[in-house]
Design an enzyme around this catalytic site. Sequence first.
Site, PDB file in Angstrom:
ATOM      1  N   TYR A 144      50.181  31.747  44.544  1.00 37.55           N
ATOM      2  CA  TYR A 144      49.904  30.471  44.908  1.00 37.55           C
ATOM      3  C   TYR A 144      50.734  29.988  46.258  1.00 37.55           C
ATOM      4  O   TYR A 144      50.475  28.827  46.624  1.00 37.55           O
ATOM      5  CB  TYR A 144      49.900  29.549  43.829  1.00 37.55           C
ATOM      6  CG  TYR A 144      48.794  29.855  42.795  1.00 37.55           C
ATOM      7  CD1 TYR A 144      47.848  30.586  43.112  1.00 37.55           C
ATOM      8  CD2 TYR A 144      49.080  29.624  41.411  1.00 37.55           C
ATOM      9  CE1 TYR A 144      46.804  30.900  42.061  1.00 37.55           C
ATOM     10  CE2 TYR A 144      48.204  29.886  40.632  1.00 37.55           C
ATOM     11  CZ  TYR A 144      46.828  30.628  41.147  1.00 37.55           C
ATOM     12  OH  TYR A 144      46.131  31.144  39.898  1.00 37.55           O
ATOM     13  N   ASP A 207      44.306  24.271  34.222  1.00 35.09           N
ATOM     14  CA  ASP A 207      45.076  25.002  35.167  1.00 35.09           C
ATOM     15  C   ASP A 207      46.257  24.430  36.023  1.00 35.09           C
ATOM     16  O   ASP A 207      46.341  23.017  36.122  1.00 35.09           O
ATOM     17  CB  ASP A 207      44.238  25.857  36.155  1.00 35.09           C
ATOM     18  CG  ASP A 207      44.482  27.158  36.433  1.00 35.09           C
ATOM     19  OD1 ASP A 207      45.612  27.778  36.793  1.00 35.09           O
ATOM     20  OD2 ASP A 207      43.958  28.370  35.898  1.00 35.09           O
ATOM     21  N   ARG A 249      41.580  36.242  29.800  1.00 34.72           N
ATOM     22  CA  ARG A 249      42.460  37.079  30.452  1.00 34.72           C
ATOM     23  C   ARG A 249      43.496  36.318  30.637  1.00 34.72           C
ATOM     24  O   ARG A 249      44.145  36.291  32.067  1.00 34.72           O
ATOM     25  CB  ARG A 249      41.472  37.558  31.914  1.00 34.72           C
ATOM     26  CG  ARG A 249      40.312  38.160  31.404  1.00 34.72           C
ATOM     27  CD  ARG A 249      39.594  39.043  32.468  1.00 34.72           C
ATOM     28  NE  ARG A 249      39.372  37.966  33.441  1.00 34.72           N
ATOM     29  CZ  ARG A 249      39.385  37.794  34.737  1.00 34.72           C
ATOM     30  NH1 ARG A 249      40.126  39.039  35.247  1.00 34.72           N
ATOM     31  NH2 ARG A 249      38.964  37.049  35.557  1.00 34.72           N
ATOM     32  N   HIS A 252      47.215  38.877  28.339  1.00 29.80           N
ATOM     33  CA  HIS A 252      48.018  40.098  28.667  1.00 29.80           C
ATOM     34  C   HIS A 252      48.826  40.055  29.877  1.00 29.80           C
ATOM     35  O   HIS A 252      49.404  40.861  30.309  1.00 29.80           O
ATOM     36  CB  HIS A 252      46.632  41.189  29.171  1.00 29.80           C
ATOM     37  CG  HIS A 252      46.296  40.538  30.538  1.00 29.80           C
ATOM     38  ND1 HIS A 252      44.894  39.832  30.610  1.00 29.80           N
ATOM     39  CD2 HIS A 252      46.561  40.927  31.744  1.00 29.80           C
ATOM     40  CE1 HIS A 252      44.681  39.582  31.794  1.00 29.80           C
ATOM     41  NE2 HIS A 252      45.563  40.302  32.660  1.00 29.80           N
TER      42      HIS A 252
HETATM   43  N1  SAM Z   1      40.717  32.454  32.569  1.00 36.84           N
HETATM   44  C1  SAM Z   1      40.367  32.834  34.063  1.00 36.84           C
HETATM   45  C2  SAM Z   1      39.311  34.136  33.929  1.00 36.84           C
HETATM   46  O1  SAM Z   1      39.000  34.626  33.004  1.00 36.84           O
HETATM   47  O2  SAM Z   1      38.658  34.294  34.944  1.00 36.84           O
HETATM   48  C3  SAM Z   1      41.320  33.304  34.937  1.00 36.84           C
HETATM   49  C4  SAM Z   1      42.320  34.386  34.419  1.00 36.84           C
HETATM   50  S1  SAM Z   1      43.780  34.591  35.662  1.00 36.84           S
HETATM   51  C5  SAM Z   1      44.072  36.264  35.327  1.00 36.84           C
HETATM   52  C6  SAM Z   1      45.054  33.550  34.800  1.00 36.84           C
HETATM   53  C7  SAM Z   1      44.866  32.109  35.283  1.00 36.84           C
HETATM   54  O3  SAM Z   1      46.060  31.396  34.494  1.00 36.84           O
HETATM   55  C8  SAM Z   1      44.950  31.673  36.713  1.00 36.84           C
HETATM   56  O4  SAM Z   1      43.831  31.010  37.069  1.00 36.84           O
HETATM   57  C9  SAM Z   1      46.312  30.940  36.503  1.00 36.84           C
HETATM   58  O5  SAM Z   1      46.423  29.892  37.750  1.00 36.84           O
HETATM   59  C10 SAM Z   1      46.537  30.433  35.242  1.00 36.84           C
HETATM   60  N2  SAM Z   1      47.684  30.087  34.916  1.00 36.84           N
HETATM   61  C11 SAM Z   1      48.967  30.853  35.289  1.00 36.84           C
HETATM   62  N3  SAM Z   1      50.097  30.261  34.731  1.00 36.84           N
HETATM   63  C12 SAM Z   1      49.662  29.015  34.110  1.00 36.84           C
HETATM   64  C13 SAM Z   1      50.338  27.887  33.839  1.00 36.84           C
HETATM   65  N4  SAM Z   1      51.934  27.937  33.548  1.00 36.84           N
HETATM   66  N5  SAM Z   1      49.892  26.866  33.162  1.00 36.84           N
HETATM   67  C14 SAM Z   1      48.572  26.767  33.242  1.00 36.84           C
HETATM   68  N6  SAM Z   1      47.614  27.869  34.091  1.00 36.84           N
HETATM   69  C15 SAM Z   1      48.056  29.126  34.449  1.00 36.84           C
END
Ligand code: SAM
Length: 346
Positions: A144, A207, A249, A252
């Site tokens: 990001y 998010d 997701r 993991h």
């Molecule tokens: N849940 C979605 C999907 O299944 O398509 C996106 C999965 S993606 C691997 C991980 C998501 O977690 C991203 O959109 C990322 O921005 C969000 N994320 C990561 N760290 C975060 C945090 N500390 N607080 C909120 N969201 C977070």
Amino acid sequence: DSEPRKEDLKQIIEMMDGFKASKALFTASNMCVFDLLQRRPGLDAAQVAQEIKASVKGTKCLLEACVSLGLLTTCQKQVYKNSDLAKCFLLSDAPFSLQGYIQHCDKMVWPLFSHLDSAVRDGTNQREKAFGRKSKDMFQDTVYSNQEVKLRFMNAMHSIAKVTGKAVATAFDLSSFKTACDLGGCTGAMAYEFTKAHPQLSVTVFDLPAVVEMSEHFHPLHTDNRVSFVAGDFFKDELPRADLYILARILHDWPDENVHILLSKIADACTSGCGLLLSEIFLDEDRRGPSRGLLQALSMSEGKQRSATEYSLLLKSHGFTTAHRLTDNLLDAMLCIKETASLQSH
Ligand code: SAM
């Protein structure tokens, strides 16, 4: 020594060539070959070369490779068209377009895997070697910090969530839940699938601010305002109230310590009967597959891939009962229900 079996030799050679097939697909997609042949089916190699501004020799090799992979079709006249597979997944405006995910694989995953020997030797991810930047938090420090990389990642999540979302959203009867919160719900693609499948349900996508500020680029054309967005950090900030939390997701990517912080925050926010819908690739209990999950683990994120039993134990330790389902899609699902305090004490 007896000669190797033909099918064994074929299997091993196909595996060795796998990376060439991936890169041919990525390159044809990057060069917009599939979009071009959709607009103008029946071009020959020289015409395609002119349109994509590439050499005739290189273009012909690429087109022929794509035919051999089942991505294009050709005929006696040596003109090219998209195959059904390409029409379904490789056009930029197809409903199940994987183009965003393909770009992510090419620009993000490929460089990480080209340092696989170091990754295995060190047991750590190779983001610094691959992208020349030290990073503690993959999302905030690597993905990001640059607008182009961020949008590419969001597009990738969006495309894969559109393909997998329906199976996850319909894996369980969710009719008793009225409000849901999709933690790390990114562009909202999964949330929209949930509202489509469950007319009684509203979903808040939670998010990071960097993601939520771009979310309107991904709104579907027709919505009925049952999906909303809240910006925050799920490790630090208060979680929106909901009957059902969704974690698709997410787990993991994180080490046990973070997983426990997140799960205890969710457990605290849940009243008895609230649900948590977990969606991940569940490894086979004997850890022999699926290779999709085991290969993903090689990217050496700070987290790890787990089996349904391992997820179940994690969830139980936070006071949830669990039922899981293999969806026969790319993602599996587990519905966890927060027990009442009296049940928990037994
Ligand atoms: N849940 C979605 C999907 O299944 O398509 C996106 C999965 S993606 C691997 C991980 C998501 O977690 C991203 O959109 C990322 O921005 C969000 N994320 C990561 N760290 C975060 C945090 N500390 N607080 C909120 N969201 C977070």
